[in-house]
Design an enzyme around this catalytic site. Structure first.
Site, mmCIF file in Angstrom:
data_model
loop_
_atom_site.group_PDB
_atom_site.id
_atom_site.type_symbol
_atom_site.label_atom_id
_atom_site.label_comp_id
_atom_site.label_asym_id
_atom_site.label_seq_id
_atom_site.Cartn_x
_atom_site.Cartn_y
_atom_site.Cartn_z
ATOM 1 N N LYS A 56 0.834 -1.214 0.000
ATOM 2 C CA LYS A 56 0.000 0.000 0.000
ATOM 3 C C LYS A 56 0.864 1.259 0.000
ATOM 4 O O LYS A 56 0.584 2.208 -0.745
ATOM 5 C CB LYS A 56 -0.898 -0.027 1.240
ATOM 6 C CG LYS A 56 -1.432 1.321 1.684
ATOM 7 C CD LYS A 56 -2.212 1.182 2.985
ATOM 8 C CE LYS A 56 -2.388 2.466 3.742
ATOM 9 N NZ LYS A 56 -1.211 3.031 4.369
ATOM 10 N N ASN A 57 1.911 1.250 0.837
ATOM 11 C CA ASN A 57 2.691 2.477 0.998
ATOM 12 C C ASN A 57 3.729 2.697 -0.101
ATOM 13 O O ASN A 57 4.529 3.628 -0.034
ATOM 14 C CB ASN A 57 3.338 2.510 2.385
ATOM 15 C CG ASN A 57 2.272 2.693 3.456
ATOM 16 O OD1 ASN A 57 1.132 3.053 3.146
ATOM 17 N ND2 ASN A 57 2.633 2.437 4.701
ATOM 18 N N CYS B 244 -4.512 7.862 9.117
ATOM 19 C CA CYS B 244 -4.919 7.400 10.440
ATOM 20 C C CYS B 244 -4.625 8.425 11.524
ATOM 21 O O CYS B 244 -3.630 9.141 11.449
ATOM 22 C CB CYS B 244 -4.182 6.090 10.746
ATOM 23 S SG CYS B 244 -4.748 4.761 9.695
ATOM 24 N N ARG C 247 0.471 14.238 12.884
ATOM 25 C CA ARG C 247 0.781 14.030 11.464
ATOM 26 C C ARG C 247 0.827 15.345 10.687
ATOM 27 O O ARG C 247 0.062 15.569 9.738
ATOM 28 C CB ARG C 247 -0.193 13.028 10.840
ATOM 29 C CG ARG C 247 -0.218 11.731 11.627
ATOM 30 C CD ARG C 247 -0.791 10.601 10.852
ATOM 31 N NE ARG C 247 0.124 10.104 9.838
ATOM 32 C CZ ARG C 247 -0.199 9.144 8.976
ATOM 33 N NH1 ARG C 247 -1.398 8.618 8.996
ATOM 34 N NH2 ARG C 247 0.682 8.732 8.101
ATOM 35 N N ASP D 154 4.324 0.182 12.025
ATOM 36 C CA ASP D 154 3.077 -0.449 11.570
ATOM 37 C C ASP D 154 2.987 -1.931 11.946
ATOM 38 O O ASP D 154 1.930 -2.537 11.838
ATOM 39 C CB ASP D 154 2.945 -0.285 10.047
ATOM 40 C CG ASP D 154 3.028 1.174 9.662
ATOM 41 O OD1 ASP D 154 2.079 1.897 9.923
ATOM 42 O OD2 ASP D 154 4.080 1.589 9.137
ATOM 43 N N ARG E 218 -8.820 -0.052 3.701
ATOM 44 C CA ARG E 218 -7.829 0.919 3.212
ATOM 45 C C ARG E 218 -6.491 0.240 2.934
ATOM 46 O O ARG E 218 -5.743 0.668 2.044
ATOM 47 C CB ARG E 218 -7.599 2.017 4.268
ATOM 48 C CG ARG E 218 -8.465 3.231 4.096
ATOM 49 C CD ARG E 218 -7.911 4.401 4.883
ATOM 50 N NE ARG E 218 -6.536 4.695 4.529
ATOM 51 C CZ ARG E 218 -5.609 5.094 5.383
ATOM 52 N NH1 ARG E 218 -5.880 5.255 6.646
ATOM 53 N NH2 ARG E 218 -4.394 5.354 4.962
HETATM 54 N N1 EPU Z 1 6.431 14.288 10.505
HETATM 55 C C1 EPU Z 1 6.475 15.615 10.844
HETATM 56 N N2 EPU Z 1 6.295 16.543 9.848
HETATM 57 C C2 EPU Z 1 6.059 16.189 8.547
HETATM 58 C C3 EPU Z 1 6.034 14.815 8.206
HETATM 59 C C4 EPU Z 1 6.214 13.883 9.218
HETATM 60 O O1 EPU Z 1 6.674 15.963 12.013
HETATM 61 O O2 EPU Z 1 5.904 17.089 7.706
HETATM 62 C C5 EPU Z 1 6.592 13.260 11.555
HETATM 63 C C6 EPU Z 1 5.302 12.462 11.762
HETATM 64 O O3 EPU Z 1 4.375 13.140 12.576
HETATM 65 C C7 EPU Z 1 5.806 11.175 12.376
HETATM 66 C C8 EPU Z 1 7.180 11.013 11.711
HETATM 67 O O4 EPU Z 1 7.541 12.274 11.170
HETATM 68 O O5 EPU Z 1 5.975 11.320 13.757
HETATM 69 C C9 EPU Z 1 7.251 9.979 10.621
HETATM 70 O O6 EPU Z 1 6.245 10.223 9.657
HETATM 71 P P1 EPU Z 1 6.453 9.853 8.123
HETATM 72 O O7 EPU Z 1 6.477 11.130 7.343
HETATM 73 O O8 EPU Z 1 7.607 8.930 8.013
HETATM 74 O O9 EPU Z 1 5.122 9.079 7.822
HETATM 75 P P2 EPU Z 1 4.193 9.191 6.547
HETATM 76 O O10 EPU Z 1 4.992 9.327 5.317
HETATM 77 O O11 EPU Z 1 3.094 10.162 6.809
HETATM 78 C C10 EPU Z 1 4.202 6.631 5.980
HETATM 79 C C11 EPU Z 1 3.154 5.561 5.905
HETATM 80 C C12 EPU Z 1 2.697 5.189 7.305
HETATM 81 C C13 EPU Z 1 3.907 4.713 8.090
HETATM 82 C C14 EPU Z 1 4.993 5.803 8.112
HETATM 83 C C15 EPU Z 1 6.263 5.363 8.814
HETATM 84 C C16 EPU Z 1 2.100 6.057 3.811
HETATM 85 C C17 EPU Z 1 0.882 6.495 3.072
HETATM 86 N N3 EPU Z 1 2.026 6.047 5.126
HETATM 87 O O12 EPU Z 1 3.541 7.752 6.580
HETATM 88 O O13 EPU Z 1 1.796 4.123 7.158
HETATM 89 O O14 EPU Z 1 3.513 4.433 9.407
HETATM 90 O O15 EPU Z 1 5.317 6.174 6.749
HETATM 91 O O16 EPU Z 1 6.805 4.247 8.197
HETATM 92 O O17 EPU Z 1 3.108 5.690 3.202
HETATM 93 C C18 EPU Z 1 -0.071 2.793 7.641
HETATM 94 O O18 EPU Z 1 0.184 2.179 6.588
HETATM 95 O O19 EPU Z 1 -0.939 2.412 8.468
HETATM 96 C C19 EPU Z 1 0.677 4.008 7.944
HETATM 97 C C20 EPU Z 1 0.304 4.876 8.898
#
Ligand code: EPU
Length: 445
Positions: free
Chosen positions: A23-24, A121, A126, A311, A419
């Protein structure tokens, strides 16, 4: 499908299921197709809600998207990319976090992008501050309005030097998707290096991008003027594979996960073995099972790759309620990912959550009042309950808990699980689970 699932628990899950593309990764590769001047084809695509949302968003921007869900193939033709109406995009507000990644490609193609309020989520704040800072560094102008964020690039986008405060997956993808067609060089340090990102880099390289990754989390991108389409088979979903593995452990079952890949799951496999789970890596997947006897408690810390994925944490915590002794879990990626333990406590689990950084080093959330460490004391038999699904991974964990518990549980809001878990009702049926969705009796043991 009804949002209500009746689960008669207490029986081991046994059998075989197939896991398709991650998915990601899949959603990001679909966005990458916007950067090309020719059609692209993505294979091993799962039939999940996130893929539908991204398909719809691409269509709104003039991309022709043709899906063959059974074969798992998506054809994407971005020849006629156009601006979408703000009201149309806004209809997707709250459905996914992917729209933020449309920015770089749309700025290159159209000179502007609009981002609605984002979904995903509820597992922490986030924020998108890293994303907006990155876009500004490339020369974009970010205008926050009541309906959402309007972004333009009046002078084009130029390569730049970026250091991430934290190796964020999304911010790394934002940089990649923007830098590949920006003029000049981009250097990204403290980047995320998850396998899904490596696969996105592979896709971009197929399209004509020049990207190198150093061992110290530095990624260098040399911008090019044009990119072609790609043909690519998505890496498999290691989160889904880990979730079914945890379900096998918690229910004392035996599941062959066709498509699971050892390379991307090494950290999970080490932990699974330490808890007492057994696995057998085969060419076409991994068999996970409970070998009998007691499970062992562990000390676990979630982390960015190559650490233990956040995750994987929620499904594994359910299995840890069945392990002997005290397990300590320190969540260092999201500040608020233990909300799902409330329901487990209601089912008889003994889990305490703490603000302190337990069992590991201080993380970003230490001394900041976030309940981000958990102590799980086991084994505790779980009892059936009425459960409301909180988010994707938490929801799947509740499902595992209901399948582990003796008696009949009612799990509400299960639609959210679509999802990220393809055909999970059919898979439960294949594994002999005694579940009923709406009026449909799926299987009887
Ligand atoms: N963060 C910030 N500012 C930003 C972006 C991120 O502070 O602008 C923080 C977040 O709040 C968090 C940390 O950085 O504490 C890591 O977030 P990251 O950006 O790595 O997460 P993401 O890209 O939003 C993806 C996956 C998540 C997975 C995370 C970590 C997707 C669509 N989502 O999220 O997947 O947990 O990377 O590996 O790719 C899931 O599949 O259930 C899921 C939540």
């Amino acid at each position: 499908m009804s949002g209500l699932l009746t689960v008669e628990g207490g029986a081991p899950l046994q059998g075989e299921i197939t896991v398709r593309g991650a998915k990601n990764f899949v959603s990001k590769a679909m966005v990458a197709s916007l950067l090309g001047e020719e059609p692209s084809e993505l294979r091993n695509v799962p039939e999940i809600r996130d893929v539908e949302v991204v398909s719809d968003l691409l269509r709104l921007h003039g991309v022709t998207v043709e899906r063959d869900p059974e074969a798992g193939v998506i054809a994407l033709d971005p020849s006629n990319v156009e601006s979408a109406h703000v009201a149309d995009i806004d209809a997707y507000a709250g459905s996914s976090r992917i729209p933020i990644l449309f920015c770089g490609p749309l700025l290159h193609r159209l000179g502007e992008a609009f981002i609605p309020d984002l979904g995903g989520c509820r597992i922490g704040d986030r924020p998108i501050d890293y994303h907006l800072d990155i876009l500004r560094k490339f020369g974009a102008v970010v205008d926050k309005r009541v309906q959402g964020i309007h972004i333009t690039a009046p002078r084009g986008l130029t390569g730049t030097k970026i250091h991430l405060p934290y190796p964020s997956v999304g911010a790394t993808e934002q940089t990649l998707l923007t830098a590949v067609r920006a003029s000049g060089l981009t250097e990204l340090s403290n980047a995320a290096i998850e396998p899904e990102i490596t696969d996105l880099i592979a896709v971009l390289q197929k399209m004509g991008a020049i990207i190198s990754v150093d061992t110290d989390r530095t990624i260098r991108i040399e911008g090019v003027d044009r990119l072609t389409g790609f043909r690519h088979t998505a890496l498999s979903d290691r989160i889904e594979a880990g979730s079914w593995a945890s379900a096998a452990l918690a229910t004392r079952g035996d599941i062959f996960v066709r498509g699971a890949s050892q390379q991307d799951m090494m950290t999970f496999l080490n932990t699974f073995r330490k808890v007492g789970g057994a696995f057998d890596v085969r060419d076409d997947g991994i068999r996970f099972w409970h070998p009998g006897g007691d499970l062992s408690s562990i000390v676990l810390e979630t982390d960015v790759h190559p650490g233990f994925m956040t995750d994987w944490q929620q499904p594994l915590v359910v299995a840890l309620t069945q392990a002997t002794g005290l397990s300590i879990v320190h969540e260092t990626v999201y500040e608020n990912r233990f909300g799902f333990t409330d329901a487990l406590r209601g089912m008889g689990a003994t889990i305490q959550i703490y603000r302190e950084c337990l069992g590991g080093l201080e993380c970003r959330f230490g001394q900041r009042n976030f309940y981000h460490s958990a102590v799980v004391s086991g084994p505790t038999p779980l009892k059936a309950a009425e459960i409301e699904v909180p988010d994707l991974r938490g929801g799947f964990s509740h499902l595992i808990a209901a399948l582990t518990a003796e008696g009949t549980s009612r799990v509400r809001g299960i639609d959210i699980i679509n999802r990220g878990y393809e055909n999970f009702m059919d898979k439960l049926e294949a594994l002999g689970a005694r579940v009923t969705a709406g009026e449909r009796k799926v299987a009887a043991a």
